[in-house]
Design a protein around this motif. Structure first.
Motif, mmCIF file in Angstrom:
data_model
loop_
_atom_site.group_PDB
_atom_site.id
_atom_site.type_symbol
_atom_site.label_atom_id
_atom_site.label_comp_id
_atom_site.label_asym_id
_atom_site.label_seq_id
_atom_site.Cartn_x
_atom_site.Cartn_y
_atom_site.Cartn_z
ATOM 1 N N SER A 32 36.134 7.606 29.235
ATOM 2 C CA SER A 32 37.400 7.444 28.400
ATOM 3 C C SER A 32 37.749 6.198 28.834
ATOM 4 O O SER A 32 37.942 5.602 29.737
ATOM 5 C CB SER A 32 38.139 8.678 28.635
ATOM 6 N N PRO A 33 38.306 5.574 27.632
ATOM 7 C CA PRO A 33 38.981 4.204 27.606
ATOM 8 C C PRO A 33 40.211 4.473 28.045
ATOM 9 O O PRO A 33 40.998 3.268 28.417
ATOM 10 C CB PRO A 33 38.536 3.574 26.378
ATOM 11 N N HIS A 34 40.777 5.496 28.186
ATOM 12 C CA HIS A 34 42.304 5.729 28.417
ATOM 13 C C HIS A 34 42.674 6.289 29.784
ATOM 14 O O HIS A 34 42.248 7.391 30.388
ATOM 15 C CB HIS A 34 43.057 6.536 27.402
ATOM 16 N N ARG A 35 43.536 5.437 30.342
ATOM 17 C CA ARG A 35 43.877 5.929 31.866
ATOM 18 C C ARG A 35 44.456 7.240 31.955
ATOM 19 O O ARG A 35 44.316 7.918 32.955
ATOM 20 C CB ARG A 35 44.739 4.770 32.448
ATOM 21 N N VAL A 77 42.924 9.896 42.602
ATOM 22 C CA VAL A 77 44.107 10.087 41.536
ATOM 23 C C VAL A 77 45.477 9.354 42.178
ATOM 24 O O VAL A 77 45.985 8.663 41.530
ATOM 25 C CB VAL A 77 44.472 11.498 41.361
ATOM 26 N N GLN A 78 45.640 9.463 43.311
ATOM 27 C CA GLN A 78 46.740 8.805 44.244
ATOM 28 C C GLN A 78 46.484 7.255 44.263
ATOM 29 O O GLN A 78 47.615 6.516 43.785
ATOM 30 C CB GLN A 78 46.709 9.395 45.498
ATOM 31 N N ASP A 79 45.482 6.765 44.455
ATOM 32 C CA ASP A 79 45.025 5.564 44.493
ATOM 33 C C ASP A 79 44.932 4.539 43.368
ATOM 34 O O ASP A 79 45.563 3.447 43.076
ATOM 35 C CB ASP A 79 43.875 5.192 45.466
ATOM 36 N N GLU A 80 44.131 5.117 42.417
ATOM 37 C CA GLU A 80 44.054 4.534 41.053
ATOM 38 C C GLU A 80 44.735 4.941 40.124
ATOM 39 O O GLU A 80 45.270 4.143 39.010
ATOM 40 C CB GLU A 80 42.382 5.037 40.666
ATOM 41 N N TYR A 81 45.367 6.277 39.981
ATOM 42 C CA TYR A 81 46.262 6.544 38.934
ATOM 43 C C TYR A 81 47.796 6.966 39.082
ATOM 44 O O TYR A 81 48.169 7.500 38.439
ATOM 45 C CB TYR A 81 45.549 7.614 38.115
ATOM 46 N N GLY A 82 48.107 6.478 40.404
ATOM 47 C CA GLY A 82 49.517 7.180 40.982
ATOM 48 C C GLY A 82 50.626 6.702 39.964
ATOM 49 O O GLY A 82 51.475 7.437 39.935
ATOM 50 N N ASP A 83 50.240 5.725 39.304
ATOM 51 C CA ASP A 83 51.397 5.062 38.142
ATOM 52 C C ASP A 83 51.392 5.797 37.003
ATOM 53 O O ASP A 83 52.448 5.533 36.141
ATOM 54 C CB ASP A 83 51.291 3.728 38.115
ATOM 55 N N VAL A 84 50.207 6.773 36.754
ATOM 56 C CA VAL A 84 50.205 7.322 35.362
ATOM 57 C C VAL A 84 51.283 8.379 35.263
ATOM 58 O O VAL A 84 51.270 9.113 36.231
ATOM 59 C CB VAL A 84 48.804 7.853 35.194
ATOM 60 N N SER A 85 51.845 8.639 34.190
ATOM 61 C CA SER A 85 52.960 9.670 34.241
ATOM 62 C C SER A 85 52.226 10.997 34.030
ATOM 63 O O SER A 85 51.083 11.348 33.352
ATOM 64 C CB SER A 85 53.746 9.358 32.929
ATOM 65 N N ALA A 105 51.191 10.152 41.412
ATOM 66 C CA ALA A 105 51.439 9.906 42.840
ATOM 67 C C ALA A 105 52.274 11.017 43.456
ATOM 68 O O ALA A 105 51.989 11.596 44.684
ATOM 69 C CB ALA A 105 52.176 8.436 43.118
ATOM 70 N N ASP A 106 53.364 11.316 42.650
ATOM 71 C CA ASP A 106 54.281 12.549 43.284
ATOM 72 C C ASP A 106 53.370 13.899 43.141
ATOM 73 O O ASP A 106 53.682 14.563 44.138
ATOM 74 C CB ASP A 106 55.600 12.447 42.429
ATOM 75 N N LYS A 107 53.015 14.191 41.968
ATOM 76 C CA LYS A 107 52.285 15.364 41.625
ATOM 77 C C LYS A 107 51.366 15.575 42.990
ATOM 78 O O LYS A 107 51.131 16.686 43.238
ATOM 79 C CB LYS A 107 51.773 15.235 40.239
ATOM 80 N N VAL A 108 50.556 14.431 43.153
ATOM 81 C CA VAL A 108 49.295 14.877 43.999
ATOM 82 C C VAL A 108 49.793 15.026 45.594
ATOM 83 O O VAL A 108 48.887 15.612 46.227
ATOM 84 C CB VAL A 108 48.419 13.582 43.897
ATOM 85 N N LYS A 109 50.797 14.641 45.850
ATOM 86 C CA LYS A 109 51.232 14.795 47.407
ATOM 87 C C LYS A 109 51.258 16.345 47.708
ATOM 88 O O LYS A 109 50.848 16.903 48.605
ATOM 89 C CB LYS A 109 52.646 14.342 47.566
#
Lengths: 106, 277
Positions: free
Chosen positions: B178-181, B212-220, B227-231
């Motif tokens: 997928s090209p979409h983050r 997910v935390q490192d590469e996509y933490g800022d994705v809503s 980042a919050d969800k994964v905690k």
């Protein structure tokens, strides 16, 4: 769910078993009302809301969520329901009783 | 204000024309392509509306014994004994037609919605597993670059255990293609959740959650970010598994008294997260 849980508390009243709830109702008054109305015979932490600190830490996203913890404090089952849950409780209670008996005979 | 906006719109339209240059040359006009798409979309919507009607009817027929029992006032225990006819399972009855229609209207938003619906229904039933696999093939063939694929991935980790290997393969393809983050993040997250369920693959699950935390933490993620969800998921995967010592809980009982979980040590505990709603 309430009648079944009530019956579990009664069934194991002489055994090493307890239900511990984490209640996420929106106000403590509401929680107290529910306890009284449904004759709830077990204790519950009050967590304030579905996003309360205990539910958040335990990553709970669906209600009810169930954990079965053995007498030593180890998580043994997650999200068991119905007959599966009853059988698991029976197994753990018998295990705890056997350990108690072994302790006594030492 | 309004005229200025209009002018801005016109400028954008002109730029769009310039950008889509070669495509315009091959089709009669860019508008007709849009109209054809719209027609296809409308036809798809209509087709799936029909199928959903059939689905509701099938559901009604399937659950009829339960509805009747409830009307008669049977107790929960008696209700539990009622067995539903697996041949009347709505997925088995309507699923095949749904699959055909997905094929026919592949590429439309309506068919994507139907894929989502089918995965939810078939992914949890073992006898309908083959249908879920067909849906995944359709998704791979027609929606791999589509941004809206994220809606389908969101709950994909709730699939049955039997479905898990096929779902993992599918999610891996999505994450790498997928090209979409947003889509990559959702795919990686679901993959982590599935891998984390089983002890043998839990370390893989943990590594994926960290990714997910490192590469996509800022994705809503809903109103929050990954980042919050994964905690919470990381804590659960490390500390709330079968075999772990239950973490301590200290708090107030509904009556107001202080209480702590460890004081019940020596007893088997049914820990029940509940609410009356």
């Amino acid at each position: 769910m309430y009648p079944h849980e009530r019956s579990l508390v009664e069934k194991y009243s002489a055994d090493p078993f307890a239900i511990v709830g984490i209640n996420s109702d929106s106000s403590i008054e509401k929680a107290r009302e529910v306890v009284e109305k449904n004759k709830i015979n077990w204790l519950s932490f009050y967590d304030g809301s579905p996003g309360g600190p205990i539910s958040t830490r335990w990553n709970v996203t669906g209600w009810p969520t169930i954990y079965l913890i053995d007498a030593k404090g180890i998580i043994r089952y997650k999200d068991v329901r119905g007959k599966e849950m009853d059988d698991a409780i029976e197994l753990l209670v018998q295990e705890a009783k056997a350990e108690q008996a072994a302790e006594k005979s030492k | 204000m309004i005229p200025r906006l209009r002018r801005y719109g016109t400028v954008c339209l002109v730029i769009a024309f310039m950008l889509s240059g070669p495509a315009v040359a091959f089709s009669s006009s860019p508008d007709s392509v849009g109209v054809a798409d719209e027609k296809m979309e409308a036809a798809a919507e209509k087709a799936f509306e029909e199928i959903n009607k059939k689905m509701s009817e099938a559901q009604e027929a399937y659950y009829k014994p339960l509805t009747e029992a409830r009307e008669k006032g049977l107790s929960d225990k008696e209700m539990e004994k009622i067995e539903l006819d697996p041949e009347l399972d709505p997925v088995m009855v309507v699923g095949p037609e749904m699959l055909k229609t997905i094929d026919k209207y592949a590429g439309t938003d309506a068919a994507l919605g139907a894929c989502d619906q089918m995965l939810a229904l078939a992914g949890r039933s073992e006898s309908a597993g083959w249908m879920a696999e067909k849906v995944m093939s359709a998704l791979k063939a027609h929606y791999l670059k589509n941004e809206k694929l994220v809606d389908v991935l969101r709950y994909s980790h709730y699939c049955s255990e039997a479905m898990a290997p096929a779902m993992c393969d599918f999610l891996s393809v999505v994450v790498s293609e997928s090209p979409h983050r947003e889509v990559q993040a959702a795919g990686c997250y679901s993959l982590a959740k599935i891998k984390g369920k089983k002890e043998e693959t839990r370390s893989e699950g943990l590594a994926l959650l960290k990714k997910v935390q490192d590469e996509y933490g800022d994705v809503s993620y809903g109103r929050s970010v990954y980042a919050d969800k994964v905690k919470g998921d990381l804590f659960e995967m490390k500390n709330l598994q079968v075999g772990c010592v239950a973490p301590e809980i200290i708090g107030k009982e509904i009556s107001g008294k202080l209480m702590q979980l460890s004081s019940f040590r020596g007893k088997v505990i049914l820990l029940d997260f509940w609410g009356d709603w």
